[in-house]
Design a protein around this motif. Structure first.
Motif, short mmCIF file in Angstrom:
data_model
loop_
_atom_site.label_atom_id
_atom_site.label_comp_id
_atom_site.label_asym_id
_atom_site.label_seq_id
_atom_site.Cartn_x
_atom_site.Cartn_y
_atom_site.Cartn_z
N ASP A 88 46.60 64.80 12.68
CA ASP A 88 47.75 63.90 12.82
C ASP A 88 47.59 62.64 11.98
O ASP A 88 48.52 61.83 11.87
CB ASP A 88 47.96 63.49 14.28
N THR A 89 46.43 62.46 11.39
CA THR A 89 46.18 61.29 10.55
C THR A 89 47.14 61.26 9.37
O THR A 89 47.23 62.23 8.61
CB THR A 89 44.74 61.29 10.05
N ALA A 90 47.88 60.17 9.23
CA ALA A 90 48.87 60.05 8.17
C ALA A 90 49.51 58.66 8.24
O ALA A 90 49.29 57.92 9.21
CB ALA A 90 49.96 61.10 8.34
N VAL A 91 50.29 58.34 7.22
CA VAL A 91 51.19 57.20 7.30
C VAL A 91 52.49 57.71 7.91
O VAL A 91 53.06 58.69 7.42
CB VAL A 91 51.45 56.59 5.92
N TYR A 92 52.93 57.05 8.96
CA TYR A 92 54.15 57.45 9.65
C TYR A 92 55.29 56.53 9.21
O TYR A 92 55.15 55.29 9.28
CB TYR A 92 53.95 57.39 11.16
N LEU A 93 56.37 57.15 8.76
CA LEU A 93 57.51 56.41 8.25
C LEU A 93 58.73 56.67 9.11
O LEU A 93 59.08 57.83 9.35
CB LEU A 93 57.81 56.81 6.81
N CYS A 94 59.38 55.61 9.55
CA CYS A 94 60.59 55.78 10.33
C CYS A 94 61.81 55.69 9.42
O CYS A 94 61.75 55.12 8.32
CB CYS A 94 60.68 54.73 11.43
#
Length: 114
Positions: A88-94
């Motif tokens: 699940d490691t990542a940059v999360y973008l809304c």
């Protein structure tokens, strides 16, 4: 329109995090809101979306672990992430869709590691 994301961080496998993303500015009729994620060397992945009425969709990889919700009065979308895994490691973008155009937040880093 500006989107401000928050809530990322470092968590151990099995842990939880809650992401928030608030939209501000000249906002009229936000349609779908949601989250993508981008991991190094991987394609951007749609994680979850939610309509103004509360209908949700999830990527198969997060079903049963992540929950998306929104507060229409606050123009805010949330992502509750439980049972986190290293993948699940990542940059999360809304994002927020307004009249067919997607507005993006700045991204928040989520790192799942022991």
């Amino acid at each position: 329109v500006q989107l401000q994301a928050s809530g990322g961080g470092l968590v151990q496998p099995g842990g939880s995090l809650r992401l928030s993303c608030a939209a501000s500015g000249s906002i009229f009729n936000i349609n779908a809101m949601g989250w993508y994620r981008q991991a190094p060397g991987k394609q951007r992945e749609l994680v979850a979306t939610i309509t103004p009425g509360g209908s949700t969709k999830y990527a198969d990889s997060v079903k049963g672990r992540f929950t998306i919700s929104r507060d229409n009065a606050k123009n805010t979308v949330y992502l509750q992430m439980n049972s986190l895994k290293p993948e699940d490691t990542a940059v999360y973008l809304c994002f927020a869709e307004i009249y067919g155009f997607n507005y993006w937040g700045q991204g928040t880093q989520v790192t799942v590691s022991s």
